[in-house]
Design an enzyme around this catalytic site. Sequence first.
Site, PDB file in Angstrom:
ATOM      1  N   HIS A   1       0.843  -1.197   0.000  1.00  0.00           N
ATOM      2  CA  HIS A   1       0.000   0.000   0.000  1.00  0.00           C
ATOM      3  C   HIS A   1       0.883   1.254   0.000  1.00  0.00           C
ATOM      4  O   HIS A   1       1.974   1.245   0.578  1.00  0.00           O
ATOM      5  CB  HIS A   1      -0.864  -0.025   1.269  1.00  0.00           C
ATOM      6  CG  HIS A   1      -1.900   1.041   1.315  1.00  0.00           C
ATOM      7  ND1 HIS A   1      -1.744   2.184   2.067  1.00  0.00           N
ATOM      8  CD2 HIS A   1      -3.102   1.131   0.715  1.00  0.00           C
ATOM      9  CE1 HIS A   1      -2.823   2.930   1.935  1.00  0.00           C
ATOM     10  NE2 HIS A   1      -3.662   2.318   1.124  1.00  0.00           N
TER      11      HIS A   1
ATOM     12  N   SER B   1      -9.079 -14.917  -1.221  1.00  0.00           N
ATOM     13  CA  SER B   1      -9.168 -13.506  -1.588  1.00  0.00           C
ATOM     14  C   SER B   1     -10.565 -13.173  -2.077  1.00  0.00           C
ATOM     15  O   SER B   1     -11.244 -14.006  -2.692  1.00  0.00           O
ATOM     16  CB  SER B   1      -8.148 -13.205  -2.683  1.00  0.00           C
ATOM     17  OG  SER B   1      -8.383 -11.917  -3.211  1.00  0.00           O
TER      18      SER B   1
HETATM   19  C1  LIG Z   1      -6.619   0.152   2.668  1.00  0.00           C
HETATM   20  C2  LIG Z   1      -5.268  -0.318   2.956  1.00  0.00           C
HETATM   21  C3  LIG Z   1      -4.400   0.403   3.775  1.00  0.00           C
HETATM   22  C4  LIG Z   1      -4.716   1.749   4.319  1.00  0.00           C
HETATM   23  O1  LIG Z   1      -5.791   1.759   5.103  1.00  0.00           O
HETATM   24  P1  LIG Z   1      -6.553   3.125   5.447  1.00  0.00           P
HETATM   25  O2  LIG Z   1      -7.539   2.614   6.416  1.00  0.00           O
HETATM   26  O3  LIG Z   1      -7.124   3.605   4.156  1.00  0.00           O
HETATM   27  O4  LIG Z   1      -5.583   4.065   6.021  1.00  0.00           O
HETATM   28  C5  LIG Z   1      -3.168  -0.130   4.043  1.00  0.00           C
HETATM   29  N1  LIG Z   1      -2.793  -1.294   3.530  1.00  0.00           N
HETATM   30  C6  LIG Z   1      -3.587  -2.015   2.729  1.00  0.00           C
HETATM   31  C7  LIG Z   1      -3.083  -3.323   2.191  1.00  0.00           C
HETATM   32  C8  LIG Z   1      -4.851  -1.552   2.413  1.00  0.00           C
HETATM   33  O5  LIG Z   1      -5.630  -2.266   1.600  1.00  0.00           O
END
Ligand SMILES: *Cc1c(COP(=O)(O)O)cnc(C)c1O
Length: 381
Positions: free
Chosen positions: A130, A331
Amino acid sequence: MVGYTNGVLYTMRTWTVTKRLAAKKREMKRLVRSFLGYPSNAQFEYSALFDFLRYPINNVGDPYDDSSYLLGTREFEQEVLAFFAQLYKIPESNFWGYVTNGGTEGNMHGLFLARELYPDSVLYFSADSHYSITKIARVLRMEAVVVPATSEGTMDLQQLAVLLRDRQGRTPIFSLNIGTTMKGGIDSIDAVLAVLHTHGVRDYYIHCDAALYGMLLPFLEGAPVVDFTKPIDSVAISGHKFIGSPVPCGVSLTKKEYVERITRPIEYIETLDTTISGSRNAFSPMVLWYAIQKRGYDGFKKEANTCIAHARYLHDRLVGIGYSACLNDFSNTVLFEKPPAAIRERWQLATQNDRSHVVVMQHVTKKVIDRFVRDLQKCVR
Ligand SMILES: *Cc1c(COP(=O)(O)O)cnc(C)c1O
């Protein structure tokens, strides 16, 4: 419209305000019917909690330490955390966690702890991670090593071995993906541990970014085990993703001994500073608590398995109409060739490198999938 006249902000008439709110409500009602591209559960009912919006509630500081700010929901937050501690098999004697503003804050907290434990360290994460991880590495000024990802969206372990060898002697910190955002790729904790073992690495820190899948895998038969029976150090999970919430939220789970290292007593709030945010949302713990009470372990389990089954259904329907589609094991994220722009817009599809995905959450029922597939069929590519 809100605007400036002669430099003075003017307020709308009451009836205009009412009209604006009604129009926004209609828009949301329409948009939520075609909300397929993001991992947020849209199926929830929290109206029992509306009255808590009447008070200036705040869980400022540490969730386990009382503050002189009494209008809060700490006891509910603690119960939410106890649920997660059990789910993640952390012994209560060494558990610490808090309700965050979302996955990003949980990732930042986990990696902050890691960096404080190992100042001379290197952060490893896969290219499919992410975007928050790169940002956090910048904020925390950590040396970041991006490990190439496989086509399934997981960390390439051969490449990891090479990169580790180049940086021997520096403590590796890992941010492992428990379900990547785009493909739902799950990094194997066991395989990473095997690489570390082969290279004689004894000190390391493993943070798990389990934003969405952190509430899926524990409920799926045969899924990879991600919990504190393994040598992991912190886990970040989003609350607004699988559980669903009108305000973003999440949890950060870790070991008490790590948090003691960053703890600072603050006189003004008469509590301990252990979290990233100072003032903290006291409404979201109520949301999570209520969801846990109403749906519980069995409810979540049923929902998780339904999401996975519906994802297979969508995958098969897409293949049936000639779209090339992929779906990883365990998934609910179906990846397929980018459909025409009109479709992407109508169904709010996230798109990257010529591929779009649908994240099959609780509100993505077979009926919704059928509507989506019919729409795809109507549209010439
Ligand atoms: C959505 C997501 C995040 C971030 O989460 P937020 O709640 O939007 O801050 C981090 N890592 C992964 C793998 C995600 O899918």
